[in-house]
Structure formats: C-alpha cells, structure tokens
Write an enzyme that holds these catalytic residues in place. Structure first.
Site, PDB file in Angstrom:
ATOM      1  N   GLU A 231       0.800  -1.157   0.044  1.00  0.00           N
ATOM      2  CA  GLU A 231      -0.105  -0.073   0.123  1.00  0.00           C
ATOM      3  C   GLU A 231       0.698   1.316   0.022  1.00  0.00           C
ATOM      4  O   GLU A 231       0.310   2.192  -0.639  1.00  0.00           O
ATOM      5  CB  GLU A 231      -1.185   0.111   1.290  1.00  0.00           C
ATOM      6  CG  GLU A 231      -1.780   0.984   1.548  1.00  0.00           C
ATOM      7  CD  GLU A 231      -2.790   0.952   2.516  1.00  0.00           C
ATOM      8  OE1 GLU A 231      -2.719   1.907   3.265  1.00  0.00           O
ATOM      9  OE2 GLU A 231      -3.146  -0.209   3.016  1.00  0.00           O
ATOM     10  N   ASP A 232       1.850   1.242   0.768  1.00  0.00           N
ATOM     11  CA  ASP A 232       2.920   2.412   1.161  1.00  0.00           C
ATOM     12  C   ASP A 232       4.136   2.415   0.391  1.00  0.00           C
ATOM     13  O   ASP A 232       4.903   3.410   0.627  1.00  0.00           O
ATOM     14  CB  ASP A 232       2.949   2.710   2.480  1.00  0.00           C
ATOM     15  CG  ASP A 232       1.520   3.059   2.935  1.00  0.00           C
ATOM     16  OD1 ASP A 232       0.599   3.560   2.440  1.00  0.00           O
ATOM     17  OD2 ASP A 232       1.228   2.619   4.514  1.00  0.00           O
TER      18      ASP A 232
END
Length: 704
Positions: A120-121
């Site tokens: 996600e990051d």
C-alpha cells in the site's frame, strides 16, 4: 494471555492495567540502527520472536528465517517514512506483529503482518511478496491492502471493508491482522485532529469492535472499547478512571474471596489456578450504569482456570456448596458456547463475610486461550479444513468460517451500492446474539436473534423467497412475521413462480437480516405497482382483463399498453361484474362493481375505466375467502387440507385471535380456474366447525 501493550501517545487515553509494556520508541531506535546480518535476527524483531516462541516453542529455523526476511524487506521499504508521532514507520508493523505474536498467531500471520503496509505504501508489489513468501502471505497482504481514494473516492472506505470481508471469508487471518492494525492505530490516535479521532473511533465502534467480538478476540475487543470510550465519551471516561484509581488505593475484597476459593478447591483436590481479573474501563462503566454505586468486588472478577472440562463443573459444585450462590447470575457457556467460540461457566457467590458478591468465571486453560485470542488461537484455517470432514449441509465445518460470516458474504454481493453495503454491515454487526433453527427438510440455519420467518425464507431460498406465502414453525402454520426462537423447526411455504406472487412492503417491518431487506427492497423497486398483468404480457396467467377504454366527458379514449392489477380489497374473478380505475404508472386496478372502494372513487370524482373479462385457456385467478368457524384443535390444518384437495394454492393466510369461541380465517388463494370457486367454498363449509365461507371485502385505500 493478553493483547496489552504500551500506552497510547495521548496521555488522556487509557492504558491497559497489567504487566508493563514494551516501549515502541525503543523498537524505533532499534529499527534505525539498520538490519542485522543474515546470521542473526535484527534486534527490533527479537521481541516478536520471543513472544512467538512462548506460544510456539517448536517453531522451525525456516519459520524464524521467514520472519527475519520479512522484517528486512519491511524495514528497507519503509525506511525514511515517519509516522505522525515522529517515530519511524517500521514501528507500526512491528507493533502490530507483536500484538499478534502475544495472542499466539502462527508464523504465516506474523510474516504477513510485518509486510501488511508495504504494497500500500511502498514500491513493493504483490508479485514480489508472492515470489519471496508464497501464496498465503500474498493473499493476507492483499486482503488488508486499502483501495485507493483516487480510484474510489468516498466509496473507498466501505469498499475496502467489503474487500477485506470477502478475503476473510477465505482466510480469517486477514481480519486478525486488520484488528491488530486498528488497535495500534487507536493507541497512537492522539496525534490526530479531534474530528479525525472521532471519525475513526466511530468506525471502530460500529464495525471493528463487533467484528472482534464475533471473531472471539476479546483481548483486542476490550482494549478497543476503552480507547473508543475515551475519545467519544471523555467525561464518562474520566469519571470511570477516577473510580478505578480510588478503588485501587484501598484494599481489594476480591483477594480475600480468592484465597477462600483456593482453600476450598485444595480441600476438594481440584487442581486450579485462581486469579483476580480487573474489569476494563467500559466494563466498570456498564456495571455502574446497571447497579449504581459500586462496591470493591465490582471492579473485578475471579477467574478459575482448570485442566479438564469436567473440572469446570467440579469447581462449580464446590463453590455452590461452600458459598451462597447468586442463582440469577449462573450461565453455562460450555454446554452452549457463544457463537464467537467463547466457552466458560459464569456464576456469582457471596463472600464468607456476607458483605461482597464476587462474579466468577470458570474455564479450562484452552478455553481461556480461545476466549482471549478467538480465531487467532485457531492457527491456519487451511490446515484445519484439510483435516475435517465437510458439514452435511455444505456449510464449512471450519470454525473460522462461522455462519454469520457466510451470511454476510452472501448478502454483500446483492448490496447495490457502497452506502447500502456500509449501512447494512453496521446493522448486521449490531446483532449481538445468534439462534439456530432447523429446516424441516434437514439441516440448520444460523440467524440473528429476533429474526422472523421472512429472514429464514431468504436465508434458505435467496430470491426464491419472493414467492413465500407462509411458514410452519414446529409444525404449526404461522404468520410470516413470526419471530423465531432458538431450536425452532421451520418449513417455508412457496407458491410456484408462475403464480406471480411477490413480497409486500410490510415485509420490511419484520425483516431483520440485511440479506432479506436488500432482496425485498430490490424487488419492490423493480415492481413499484406490485404484481401486475397486461393484455399484452399477461404475467398472471389465465386471468386477463381487456385493457381498456377510459370514459371521459368528450369521447371514449383507448389506453394502449395499460397494465392491469386485480384489486386486493375484493379480488374479482370471472364472471364478477367489474369496473376499473386508472392509477399511477399506467396501471388499471380492477374492482368488483359492489366493492366499497368503487363508491369512494366515485365520490372523489375518479372516472371509471371500462373493462371486461377475456376468455383464455387455462385461466387462473386469485380470490380472497373468509371462513367463519367455531374454535377447535386442528381446525387450521383441516381447512388447509380441504383447500389443497381442491387443487388450490394458498398465497397467504391469516387467523384472527379467537373471540367468544369463534375464529375468522382469511385466505388469499390462487385457483387454476374461476369455475372451481363454488366447489371450493362448498368444500371449506364442510369442514367441521366452519359455519360460513364468503368472499372477503377489505377496506381499500382511496387512491387504489
């Protein structure tokens, strides 16, 4: 065993009482020192490994190596990222993984937890995770990865939860990671703006806490409750905190009672561990709301841990023999476990000094592990599924796929939009108790407490329940609105699809499950005027009305394509004299000429529509009959049998409460031919106790 951890950044938020916690800043400093060599585990993850080995002392070197490699990838990919608190970002996946390790999660869950934010990051991809750690870890990481707001806008949050729940349906470890993730975020929520704290706390209250409860992860659920309590109800939280602090300054009456219990159990030669279990903040608040002024023993409970199930009942017998029991407080969740796997005996006894009442929980060590960690303690659901026989009704025997989750996965597919899904999810999770009912044909249905026959119909038949015309509960014909009880046997009665039946808006008043409510609303939206027939399509076979001509002051006007609906107030059948009235949606409702609604329409200045019967082959029709009778046993069954012998389908049936020994039955019936009506009425009159059968006249709304 507990999920206790370091207190949150905001000093106003609650700290779990109990043994001291690891300082996450120390983890952060260890992370900043960089990764270790391949020969040993990094310092920062050593605490995770220690907690993991406490539950899994036989963890292999290969498993520990996977943890090391996962940490190295997470630390390097998150390097340079900081949390709002100022700590290195790696402290978050480390803390989440430590929570799960303390709960006893197996290695695959811990590896996925370390990596849960990488896709996600950071630049890490799912393919990279799959290549380095395998399909299971990849599935778990993908399951907890949020959907992008840039793609989904305001729908990102509900659609992310939908995605996670679907993934949880295949592997419950997805939700285990999400719950631990939310717990650590809630612990450090103090750095956020107050309005964002409140928003996150409300979602936690409405969705995450109920999910933790249903999955049996009490250690996470109770701490989440306290954190939400502090944010959303700061004044009540402050009062409760002060009460707990004041009580801790005095002597604990539970200590004396606990010592007495230990002595009793030693004399009975029952090996047991007796602990004092302090209540968490929300629990103290609830007890205060229930009892008013609190006494010392109200701030905690006794926990008795034994080795075998039979010992639980042995302890119970000794306590009820040697102390005065409070009978109303006894509950047996061992014989009848809660739907979230929880098992314990609950009782309460009066201390020997007669002054304090102590609540007591009795369970085995294994029950305690499951009570605290729930599905996390069950390990790998794939390994369990491979070793268990499938359930006879097709439901997964695996306890990590409970009935409520199966229901949720079914209805979420029919939710037409994110808002409906989000509101329905909250409604589903607000149900805090389940019942099991038995199907007459075999098998069981799991339903929330308060569910009706309508809910059972949709749980069993899906959209086929649109054709539901009645139900039998424990072999008795009942209204569809009947609320079911645990252990009832239910038989759903369906009309054939060609009968053209459909749900009524009133069904929504009695439907409790999202599956039923979504299906009913969908049908009503697609059929705004209810079941209707037209001269061209004739969806109600066999009984059509010429569609027809509208009488106006200047000329006769055709209404081509008008749909025709037979009025429910008088249910006309051939050869009744009929008239019609135009209503919304280019529909003509047809009434018997003598129907009271006709007079009301005329009084309102509504012009009639000329209609006439059309001869068709196999003409079916619908009619409502009222049977007046003297009350007697089995009357309803005998009337139903007489109707069935005539080859007539029952669309719906109601029985009014007896008055002076007399009963009125009202049936809406589907006849294969209108010519059968006189014979049907004669057959019903022959039933013993029936003294009159007539065509029903209901009060119709003026807008019909």
């Amino acid at each position: 065993m507990s999920a206790e951890a370091t207190g949150p950044t905001n000093p106003g938020l609650p700290r779990r009482r109990g043994r001291s916690r690891l300082d996450l800043r120390r983890l952060g400093r260890a992370a900043l020192r960089g990764s270790a060599s391949r020969d040993r585990l990094p310092d920062a993850i050593g605490h995770v490994v220690e907690a993991h080995r406490a539950h899994h002392p036989d963890a292999s070197q290969e498993q520990l190596d996977a943890l090391r490699r996962a940490y190295v990838l997470a630390e390097s990919s998150h390097r340079g990222q900081m949390r709002k608190s100022g700590e290195p970002y790696i402290t978050h996946p480390l803390a989440v993984t430590l929570i799960l390790a303390q709960l006893g999660a197996e290695t695959t869950t811990l590896v996925a937890s370390l990596l849960h934010d990488t896709v996600e990051d950071t630049e890490v991809t799912l393919d990279q995770v799959r290549t380095e750690f395998g399909d299971e870890v990849c599935y778990l990481v993908d399951g907890v990865t949020k959907l992008e707001k840039v793609d989904y806008g305001a729908a990102a949050e509900p659609e992310t939860f939908r995605k996670m729940l679907v993934a949880t349906g295949n592997d419950v470890r997805v939700m285990s990671i999400k719950l631990a993730d939310r717990l650590h975020n809630m612990r450090t929520l103090g750095v956020m703006r107050p309005e964002k704290q409140a928003r996150i706390a409300k979602v936690t209250r409405d969705v995450l806490i109920p999910l933790a409860e249903r999955l049996g992860v009490q250690a996470l659920k109770t701490e989440l409750e306290d954190l939400v309590f502090a944010i959303l109800h700061p004044e009540e939280y402050a009062k409760t905190k002060a009460l707990i602090a004041e009580n801790e300054r005095g002597s604990d009456p539970l200590a004396a009672i606990a010592e007495d219990v230990r002595g009793v159990l030693r004399e009975a030669d029952i090996e047991a561990e007796v602990l004092i279990r302090p209540r968490h903040f929300v629990s103290v608040h609830r007890v205060r709301m229930k009892r008013g002024e609190l006494r010392g023993a109200d701030f905690g409970r006794l926990l008795v841990l034994v080795n075998e199930d039979a010992d639980c009942y042995g302890v119970l017998g000794e306590l009820h023999t040697c102390f005065t029991p409070v009978v109303s407080e006894f509950k047996d969740f061992i014989a009848v476990p809660k739907f979230n796997l929880y098992q314990s005996l609950h009782t309460a006894v009066v201390g020997r000094d007669g002054g304090q009442v102590a609540e007591v929980l009795i369970r085995t060590h294994q029950m305690h592990k499951v009570a605290e960690a729930g599905v996390v303690a069950l390990g790998n659901p794939y390994a369990q599924a491979a070793s268990e026989e499938p359930a006879p009704d097709g439901e997964r025997a695996d306890p990590t796929r409970p009935g409520w989750l199966s229901r949720l996965l079914d209805w979420q597919q029919a939710a037409p939009d994110p808002d409906t899904f989000w509101s329905s999810l909250r409604e589903e999770l607000a149900q805090d108790r389940e019942i099991t009912v038995y199907r007459a044909a075999g098998g069981t249905l799991g339903l929330p407490a308060g569910a009706s026959c309508i809910d059972a119909a949709y749980a069993q038949h899906g959209e086929g329940a649109h054709h539901c015309i009645g139900a039998r509960v424990n072999d008795r014909l009942v209204a569809l609105s009947t609320v079911l009880r645990d252990g009832d046997t239910v038989q759903i009665l369906l009309a054939p699809p060609e009968a053209g039946t459909g749900p009524d808006a009133e069904w929504l008043d009695h439907a409790r499950t999202p599956a039923a409510r979504i299906a009913i609303k969908g049908w009503l939206a697609a059929h705004p005027d209810g079941p209707a027939v037209s001269e061209q399509t004739a969806p109600r076979p066999g009984l059509t009305v010429a569609g027809a001509r509208h009488s106006a002051a200047n000329a006769v006007v055709d209404l081509p394509g008008a749909a025709v609906r037979l009025a429910g107030c008088c249910t006309p059948v051939p050869p009744d004299a009929v008239t019609g009235f135009a209503v919304r949606g280019n529909v003509v409702t047809v009434h018997r000429v003598g129907c009271p609604a006709v007079g009301r329409m005329a009084a309102l200045g509504r012009g009639p529509v000329g209609v006439r019967w059309v001869e068709v082959d196999s003409a079916q029709c619908r009619v409502t009959l009222t049977a007046e009778s003297f009350g007697r046993p089995h009357l309803l069954a005998d009337l139903t049998e007489a109707i069935a012998i005539e080859g007539v389908a029952i669309v719906s049936a109601t029985v009014e409460p007896p008055t002076e020994g007399r009963v009125r039955h009202t049936y809406t019936l589907q006849l294969p031919d209108a010519a059968r009506l006189p014979g049907l009425m004669r057959a019903m009159r022959k039933v013993a106790g029936v003294y009159d059968v007539s065509r029903a006249q209901h009060r119709a709304a003026a807008t019909s």
